[in-house]
Design an enzyme around this catalytic site. Structure first.
Site, PDB file in Angstrom:
ATOM      1  N   GLU A 140      -9.734  -9.697   1.094  1.00  0.00           N
ATOM      2  CA  GLU A 140     -10.329  -8.479   0.532  1.00  0.00           C
ATOM      3  C   GLU A 140     -11.784  -8.292   0.943  1.00  0.00           C
ATOM      4  O   GLU A 140     -12.511  -9.248   1.149  1.00  0.00           O
ATOM      5  CB  GLU A 140     -10.240  -8.518  -1.006  1.00  0.00           C
ATOM      6  N   ASP A 183      -1.644 -11.134  -4.667  1.00  0.00           N
ATOM      7  CA  ASP A 183      -2.188 -11.905  -5.790  1.00  0.00           C
ATOM      8  C   ASP A 183      -2.085 -11.086  -7.078  1.00  0.00           C
ATOM      9  O   ASP A 183      -2.414 -11.579  -8.159  1.00  0.00           O
ATOM     10  CB  ASP A 183      -3.612 -12.402  -5.515  1.00  0.00           C
ATOM     11  N   SER A 184      -1.549  -9.873  -6.968  1.00  0.00           N
ATOM     12  CA  SER A 184      -1.153  -9.133  -8.168  1.00  0.00           C
ATOM     13  C   SER A 184      -0.133  -9.943  -8.967  1.00  0.00           C
ATOM     14  O   SER A 184       0.080  -9.694 -10.151  1.00  0.00           O
ATOM     15  CB  SER A 184      -0.576  -7.754  -7.799  1.00  0.00           C
ATOM     16  N   GLU A 224      -7.141   0.860  -0.897  1.00  0.00           N
ATOM     17  CA  GLU A 224      -6.709   1.016  -2.293  1.00  0.00           C
ATOM     18  C   GLU A 224      -7.660   1.944  -3.044  1.00  0.00           C
ATOM     19  O   GLU A 224      -8.896   1.768  -2.998  1.00  0.00           O
ATOM     20  CB  GLU A 224      -6.672  -0.364  -2.975  1.00  0.00           C
ATOM     21  N   ASP A 227      -1.301 -13.500   0.459  1.00  0.00           N
ATOM     22  CA  ASP A 227      -2.568 -12.970  -0.058  1.00  0.00           C
ATOM     23  C   ASP A 227      -3.455 -14.157  -0.437  1.00  0.00           C
ATOM     24  O   ASP A 227      -3.116 -14.917  -1.349  1.00  0.00           O
ATOM     25  CB  ASP A 227      -2.255 -12.121  -1.301  1.00  0.00           C
ATOM     26  N   LYS A 244      -3.726 -11.796   4.024  1.00  0.00           N
ATOM     27  CA  LYS A 244      -4.572 -10.659   3.614  1.00  0.00           C
ATOM     28  C   LYS A 244      -5.813 -11.205   2.907  1.00  0.00           C
ATOM     29  O   LYS A 244      -5.723 -12.126   2.095  1.00  0.00           O
ATOM     30  CB  LYS A 244      -3.808  -9.714   2.684  1.00  0.00           C
TER      31      LYS A 244
HETATM   32  O1  KIV Z   1      -2.100  -8.067  -4.698  1.00  0.00           O
HETATM   33  C1  KIV Z   1      -1.510  -7.027  -4.361  1.00  0.00           C
HETATM   34  O2  KIV Z   1      -0.372  -6.745  -4.749  1.00  0.00           O
HETATM   35  C2  KIV Z   1      -2.232  -6.114  -3.490  1.00  0.00           C
HETATM   36  C3  KIV Z   1      -1.639  -4.759  -3.243  1.00  0.00           C
HETATM   37  C4  KIV Z   1      -1.872  -3.888  -4.408  1.00  0.00           C
HETATM   38  C5  KIV Z   1      -2.142  -4.149  -1.990  1.00  0.00           C
HETATM   39  O3  KIV Z   1      -3.280  -6.443  -2.991  1.00  0.00           O
END
Ligand code: KIV
Length: 238
Positions: free
Chosen positions: A123, A52-53, A190, A91, A121
């Site tokens: 968090e 989600d970056s 992280e 994510d 994924k």
């Molecule tokens: O969203 C993302 O790219 C991440 C990574 C930095 C692990 O969660």
């Protein structure tokens, strides 16, 4: 697509576990579109994360918080079309899984069915441990994410390193152990001290993938745009 990509065997969770056991580094990189996926596939990475970056690196938001399920699904589908060999991790965006097991399962199923994700994924520890357990029981492999968790960075005091006091380090370790016990297949850590990463690598059976967490993780995850020096926004201080 390269010959490597079309002929090499697909990466499996068992192959990642074998890498951890053999002390061979696991390589995870983010991708957000079809050409990016083809580039990281050709480079031979093990795992591709449509993080989600993307909210910040490709969509221009100031944080990862605003990105929607539909935006993430569109990007993830484009990446899926560019991949053959690596595992694909979707994510789940902020607000799409936290409130209940039912919500988490419904969202994760969309990432699996509509975007072809192998894993999702999510968090944090805490209530996310219950969500992880529910997803695993629903047949969806899960990657945990502890330490600096950008979706809740405000509550953590901003984009800053975590686990720096003894109590904070123990809290990170407790969350990580709980996520493994909930059935997670992998853990992203992280912005935590390398000493904490070292403890996690030896305490956990699942692969521990670091970002800003020292050299001792079982593997590293890098953001595509950071790798290429394309992103000049705020980064976590470690
Ligand atoms: O969203 C993302 O790219 C991440 C990574 C930095 C692990 O969660």
């Amino acid at each position: 697509m390269s010959a490597h990509a079309t002929t090499a065997k697909r990466v499996t969770l068992a192959a990642l576990a074998a890498k951890k056991d053999a002390g061979e580094p696991i390589v995870m990189v983010t991708a957000y579109d079809h050409p990016g996926a083809q580039i990281v596939e050709a480079a031979g990475v093990d795992v591709v994360l449509v993080g989600d970056s993307a909210a910040m690196t490709v969509l221009g938001y100031e944080s990862t918080v605003p990105v929607t399920i539909d935006e993430m699904l569109m990007l993830t589908r484009a990446v899926r079309r560019g991949l053959t060999r690596p595992l694909l991790v979707g994510d789940l965006p902020f607000g799409s899984y936290e409130a209940s097991d039912e919500l988490a399962i419904a969202t994760a199923q969309r990432f699996v069915k509509e975007a072809g994700c192998d894993l999702v994924k999510i968090e944090r520890g805490g209530t996310t441990v219950d969500r992880a357990r529910a997803l695993v029981q629903a047949g969806i492999p899960v990657v945990g994410h502890v330490g600096l968790t950008p979706q809740t960075a405000t509550a953590l005091g901003g984009y800053r390193a975590q686990g720096r006091t003894a109590d904070a380090a123990l809290a990170v370790i407790d969350d990580a152990v709980a996520l493994q016990e909930a059935g997670c297949s992998m853990l992203v850590v992280e912005a935590i001290p390398s000493e904490v990463t070292e403890v996690l690598v030896s305490r956990l059976d699942i692969p521990v993938i670091g970002i800003g967490a020292g050299a001792d993780a079982d593997g590293q995850v890098l953001v595509f745009h950071d790798l290429l020096g394309l992103y000049d926004g705020e980064r976590p201080s470690s």
